[in-house]
Design a protein around this motif. Structure first.
Motif, PDB file in Angstrom:
ATOM      1  N   TYR A 116       0.807  -1.097   0.072  1.00  0.00           N
ATOM      2  CA  TYR A 116       0.218   0.249   0.195  1.00  0.00           C
ATOM      3  C   TYR A 116       0.806   1.258   0.122  1.00  0.00           C
ATOM      4  N   VAL A 160      -1.478  -1.057  -4.424  1.00  0.00           N
ATOM      5  CA  VAL A 160      -2.388  -0.347  -4.243  1.00  0.00           C
ATOM      6  C   VAL A 160      -2.124   0.973  -3.394  1.00  0.00           C
ATOM      7  N   GLY A 221      -5.203   0.709   3.879  1.00  0.00           N
ATOM      8  CA  GLY A 221      -5.145  -0.302   3.018  1.00  0.00           C
ATOM      9  C   GLY A 221      -5.956  -1.191   3.240  1.00  0.00           C
ATOM     10  N   GLN A 225     -10.097  -2.688   1.784  1.00  0.00           N
ATOM     11  CA  GLN A 225      -9.905  -3.748   0.866  1.00  0.00           C
ATOM     12  C   GLN A 225     -11.028  -3.556  -0.231  1.00  0.00           C
ATOM     13  N   THR A 228     -11.351  -1.420  -3.407  1.00  0.00           N
ATOM     14  CA  THR A 228     -10.287  -1.349  -4.163  1.00  0.00           C
ATOM     15  C   THR A 228     -10.918  -1.402  -5.671  1.00  0.00           C
ATOM     16  N   THR A 230     -10.008  -0.981  -9.775  1.00  0.00           N
ATOM     17  CA  THR A 230      -8.664  -1.195 -11.005  1.00  0.00           C
ATOM     18  C   THR A 230      -8.940  -0.330 -12.189  1.00  0.00           C
ATOM     19  N   ARG A 237      -4.239   0.243  -9.313  1.00  0.00           N
ATOM     20  CA  ARG A 237      -5.379  -0.257  -8.266  1.00  0.00           C
ATOM     21  C   ARG A 237      -5.355   0.900  -7.277  1.00  0.00           C
ATOM     22  N   ILE A 239      -7.530   2.928  -3.860  1.00  0.00           N
ATOM     23  CA  ILE A 239      -8.737   2.822  -2.737  1.00  0.00           C
ATOM     24  C   ILE A 239      -8.699   4.359  -2.553  1.00  0.00           C
TER      25      ILE A 239
END
Length: 378
Positions: A116, A160, A221, A225, A228, A230, A237, A239
């Motif tokens: 993350y 991410v 992070g 989850q 998330t 994409t 990816r 958040i």
């Protein structure tokens, strides 16, 4: 941008708690950043001199006898400016890939499946100087993020990004994003204004500000989850939903040493106490040694007989300064310094947390260790 990367290792338990092992992972590029600052100052100096010559050339005609000399000097400055710019680009590229390799190696050693990172697109800077610093810092960090994505994909590790707003503002231990952190220059200077150190008046947390922000990013992070997303075009990816939560610390289980396994097998004490000394006085008290001309140079019993500094004169000419690393002579007759090979980091004056493959958490399932870990820096 001395601490280029600061991270923390953690996981999400079955009860929905974020647990960290309490180890700060730091990639400190102090020497490299100092060299980059010197190169940027040299680049600005060359650009200023070139601009001045261009203004002088604009005020005269090609028939002027000074035009040829000024044109040649302007061309030399242009070539030198391009060389300095290329050196800065190469150094930024090498630094970014070195830091990314270190981050991915830490993830592999910890058995992580996701990395993350804070979203650099939401980075804010105030003032003219702050915008310039953020631009220079984001230039290298942007390359670091791209390099981490490239290297992590080879190891099947997802990358991410999470929102970075407020990560260094709230306490990662208490309050779920409501307890504000106080920033100061050092832990013993809490009354002064600063930014390097953070402490929480509610729970008493005292740690580096970047470390507290890394734990907050870890919590956002792991707890977010489900949010998330994409990007179909780039595969990045992200958040965007901020989910706050506290971070607890739990030490990993340590593998017992050979002495501990032997003590368990033989059912003996691992650290036996020494036998009690017989304190009964059966002999007279010894007298202190009398002063003789042989030992008059010693002023105290704690002074050693032989000293290691200053360094003795070598066999050749000259004297080695005290405290310097030992020297060796190559077959060609060239004298070089012997440095510790374990502290090689790929750059001069780069201090990074070593990559250590640790065991699982106390309440977690065992995780397989990678068979061969790559070098810290290549």
């Amino acid at each position: 941008m001395n601490a280029l990367l600061t991270g923390a290792v953690g996981r999400l338990t079955g009860e929905g708690r974020v647990v960290s092992d309490g180890r700060p992972l730091v990639y400190d590029a102090t020497g490299v950043s100092a060299k980059l600052h010197r190169l940027r100052a040299e680049r600005e100096h060359l650009a200023a001199k070139r601009t001045r010559l261009e203004r002088l050339l604009a005020g005269i005609t090609p028939a002027d006898p000074r035009f040829a000399a000024l044109s040649a000097a302007c061309e030399v400055l242009r070539v030198e400016h391009e060389r300095v710019c290329a050196k800065i680009r190469n150094l930024n590229h090498a630094l970014a890939w070195s830091a990314a390799r270190w981050a991915v190696d830490q993830s592999i050693a910890a058995g992580a499946t996701v990395i993350y990172l804070e979203d650099l697109a939401s980075l804010e800077a105030r003032g003219r100087r702050g915008r310039a610093n953020a631009r220079l810092s984001g230039q290298v960090r942007g390359q670091v993020v791209e390099a981490i994505r490239h290297l992590a994909a080879k190891s099947a590790i997802a990358v991410v990004t999470v929102p970075a707003r407020g990560t260094s503002k709230f306490c990662p231990r208490c309050g779920d994003g409501t307890s504000l952190l106080q920033h100061c220059p050092a832990p013993d200077r809490r009354t002064e204004r600063g930014w390097a150190w953070a402490w929480c008046p509610a729970c008493g947390l005292s740690c580096d500000r970047d470390w507290a922000a890394a734990e907050r990013i870890l919590a956002r992070g792991l707890l977010g989850q489900q949010s998330t997303r994409t990007d179909r075009a780039t595969g990045i990816r992200t958040i965007r939903t901020v989910v706050e939560g506290n971070v607890a610390r739990a030490r990993r289980t340590r593998r017992p040493t050979r002495a501990a396994r032997r003590a368990r097998r033989t059912k003996t004490d691992l650290h036996p106490r020494p036998e009690a000394r017989d304190r009964s006085k059966r002999r007279p008290t010894p007298k202190r040694p009398t002063r003789t001309p042989a030992n008059t140079s010693r002023t105290s019993s704690h002074v050693p007989d032989r000293r290691t500094v200053p360094a003795p004169f070598p066999a050749g000419s000259g004297q080695r300064p005290a405290g310097q690393a030992p020297q060796t002579t190559r077959p060609a007759g060239r004298t070089v310094l012997v440095r510790d090979p374990q502290h090689r980091t790929g750059f001069h004056r780069v201090a990074a947390t070593p990559v250590l493959p640790l065991g699982p958490y106390a309440d977690g399932p065992p995780r397989p260790r990678p068979p061969d870990l790559p070098d810290i820096l290549r």
